[in-house]
Motif scaffolding. Sequence first.
Motif, PDB file in Angstrom:
ATOM      1  N   ALA A 283       0.820  -1.207   0.000  1.00  0.00           N
ATOM      2  CA  ALA A 283       0.000   0.000   0.000  1.00  0.00           C
ATOM      3  C   ALA A 283       0.856   1.260   0.000  1.00  0.00           C
ATOM      4  CB  ALA A 283      -0.919  -0.006   1.225  1.00  0.00           C
ATOM      5  N   PHE A 284       0.278   2.347  -0.510  1.00  0.00           N
ATOM      6  CA  PHE A 284       0.892   3.671  -0.542  1.00  0.00           C
ATOM      7  C   PHE A 284       2.094   3.749  -1.486  1.00  0.00           C
ATOM      8  CE2 PHE A 284      -0.423   2.688   3.930  1.00  0.00           C
ATOM      9  CZ  PHE A 284      -1.673   3.271   3.855  1.00  0.00           C
ATOM     10  N   ALA A 285       2.274   2.716  -2.317  1.00  0.00           N
ATOM     11  CA  ALA A 285       3.437   2.656  -3.202  1.00  0.00           C
ATOM     12  C   ALA A 285       3.027   2.111  -4.561  1.00  0.00           C
ATOM     13  CB  ALA A 285       4.519   1.772  -2.580  1.00  0.00           C
ATOM     14  N   ASP A 286       3.994   2.033  -5.466  1.00  0.00           N
ATOM     15  CA  ASP A 286       3.778   1.372  -6.754  1.00  0.00           C
ATOM     16  C   ASP A 286       4.998   0.506  -7.055  1.00  0.00           C
ATOM     17  OD1 ASP A 286       5.814   3.038  -7.798  1.00  0.00           O
ATOM     18  OD2 ASP A 286       4.363   4.493  -8.558  1.00  0.00           O
ATOM     19  N   ALA A 287       5.018  -0.113  -8.225  1.00  0.00           N
ATOM     20  CA  ALA A 287       6.075  -1.074  -8.546  1.00  0.00           C
ATOM     21  C   ALA A 287       7.459  -0.436  -8.612  1.00  0.00           C
ATOM     22  CB  ALA A 287       5.758  -1.775  -9.864  1.00  0.00           C
ATOM     23  N   SER A 288       7.534   0.881  -8.787  1.00  0.00           N
ATOM     24  CA  SER A 288       8.844   1.538  -8.857  1.00  0.00           C
ATOM     25  C   SER A 288       9.584   1.463  -7.525  1.00  0.00           C
ATOM     26  CB  SER A 288       8.695   2.999  -9.297  1.00  0.00           C
ATOM     27  OG  SER A 288       8.028   3.766  -8.309  1.00  0.00           O
ATOM     28  N   SER A 289       8.868   1.157  -6.452  1.00  0.00           N
ATOM     29  CA  SER A 289       9.542   1.022  -5.159  1.00  0.00           C
ATOM     30  C   SER A 289      10.530  -0.143  -5.163  1.00  0.00           C
ATOM     31  CB  SER A 289       8.513   0.831  -4.039  1.00  0.00           C
ATOM     32  OG  SER A 289       7.705  -0.305  -4.274  1.00  0.00           O
ATOM     33  N   TRP A 290      10.402  -1.046  -6.139  1.00  0.00           N
ATOM     34  CA  TRP A 290      11.314  -2.188  -6.257  1.00  0.00           C
ATOM     35  C   TRP A 290      12.526  -1.882  -7.137  1.00  0.00           C
ATOM     36  CZ3 TRP A 290      10.804  -6.123  -3.089  1.00  0.00           C
ATOM     37  CH2 TRP A 290       9.539  -6.522  -2.627  1.00  0.00           C
TER      38      TRP A 290
ATOM     39  N   VAL B 288      10.269   0.747   4.547  1.00  0.00           N
ATOM     40  CA  VAL B 288      10.570   0.632   3.113  1.00  0.00           C
ATOM     41  C   VAL B 288      11.994   0.116   2.890  1.00  0.00           C
ATOM     42  CG1 VAL B 288       8.865   2.299   2.335  1.00  0.00           C
ATOM     43  CG2 VAL B 288      11.125   3.109   3.000  1.00  0.00           C
ATOM     44  N   SER B 289      12.307  -1.022   3.472  1.00  0.00           N
ATOM     45  CA  SER B 289      13.646  -1.594   3.308  1.00  0.00           C
ATOM     46  C   SER B 289      13.978  -1.878   1.854  1.00  0.00           C
ATOM     47  CB  SER B 289      13.753  -2.893   4.112  1.00  0.00           C
ATOM     48  OG  SER B 289      12.780  -3.841   3.680  1.00  0.00           O
ATOM     49  N   LEU B 290      12.978  -2.162   1.036  1.00  0.00           N
ATOM     50  CA  LEU B 290      13.217  -2.418  -0.381  1.00  0.00           C
ATOM     51  C   LEU B 290      13.784  -1.197  -1.094  1.00  0.00           C
ATOM     52  CD1 LEU B 290       9.693  -2.568  -2.135  1.00  0.00           C
ATOM     53  CD2 LEU B 290      10.178  -1.488   0.055  1.00  0.00           C
ATOM     54  N   VAL B 291      13.535  -0.002  -0.547  1.00  0.00           N
ATOM     55  CA  VAL B 291      14.079   1.238  -1.107  1.00  0.00           C
ATOM     56  C   VAL B 291      15.372   1.618  -0.415  1.00  0.00           C
ATOM     57  CG1 VAL B 291      13.621   3.677  -1.614  1.00  0.00           C
ATOM     58  CG2 VAL B 291      11.730   2.028  -1.645  1.00  0.00           C
ATOM     59  N   SER B 292      15.407   1.541   0.910  1.00  0.00           N
ATOM     60  CA  SER B 292      16.572   2.013   1.660  1.00  0.00           C
ATOM     61  C   SER B 292      17.685   0.970   1.775  1.00  0.00           C
ATOM     62  CB  SER B 292      16.144   2.467   3.060  1.00  0.00           C
ATOM     63  OG  SER B 292      15.516   1.413   3.764  1.00  0.00           O
TER      64      SER B 292
END
Length: 285
Positions: free
Chosen positions: A57-64, A262-266
């Motif tokens: 939630a609150f995100a889209d696929a670009s977060s990956w 958001v560990s997938l980003v950081s």
Amino acid sequence: MRIPRESRRTVNAVRWGAALLALSGTTATFAPTTALAGGPSGDPGRQKPTIVLVHGAFADASSWNGVVQRLQQNGYTVDAPANPLRGVAQDSAYLASFLKSVTGPIILVGHSYGGEVISQAAVGNPNVKALVYINAIMPDAGESQAVLAAKFAPAPLTKALKQVPFRNADGTTGTDVYIQPDQLRQVFAADLPAGQTAVMAVTQRPVAMSAFADKLTGAAWRTKPVYALVGRQDRAINPSLERFEAKRAHARKTVEIDSSHVSLVSHPQAVKDLIVNAAEDYMWK
């Protein structure tokens, strides 16, 4: 006795021919062993799986993005489909349909609310070989996110949400849930630069409020290998809840890192490493 020069040439040719034949025979004998290198006990390994990444939630696929880049550098085929964020039933049905389009073995990864979606979508799909949960919600069959989360102290995110009513074309109505923009960094992504979270705050994708109460009809983590990542500084999901879920699912590996939700980003490298761990376990074990 002196051997004539032509005879010596014939003898040498025979010797070289014999040596080459012997070498060829040796190569033929060793070739299968060389081909098996990398797998334990001579196991040739299985087909390299496709990695399917499902955002929350609150995100889209670009977060990956950071994870995708690293997986591709490791030679993996990656798919990161859009998660509609309309509720568990609709989102899991959508993902289940997408998974049917993927040929061969799959490692299915879910972040946050995406954990619920992958749990239900993977039920009955033999191509899904492992489930990887990143700062995720993992309800059981018949259990909702709200009921599961109530087992632990509420995360700060719960006090930073904003409801926005919407109307569909057919006249039906519903309610979307956003994070209040001025609080997003604090409760969602505290380990990212303020400039980056300011953009995330205004581009966030809402989740339907009904998703919090939706009960799962099935939980694939009951029958498939599980890998989990816990963010120790997660303020969107209580880290104690993430640990409980991993233990309940008998996770083969649980990794804890100093990360926000958001560990997938950081921390894309740590997330990539866990996914590859799951993929390699499937290929070689």
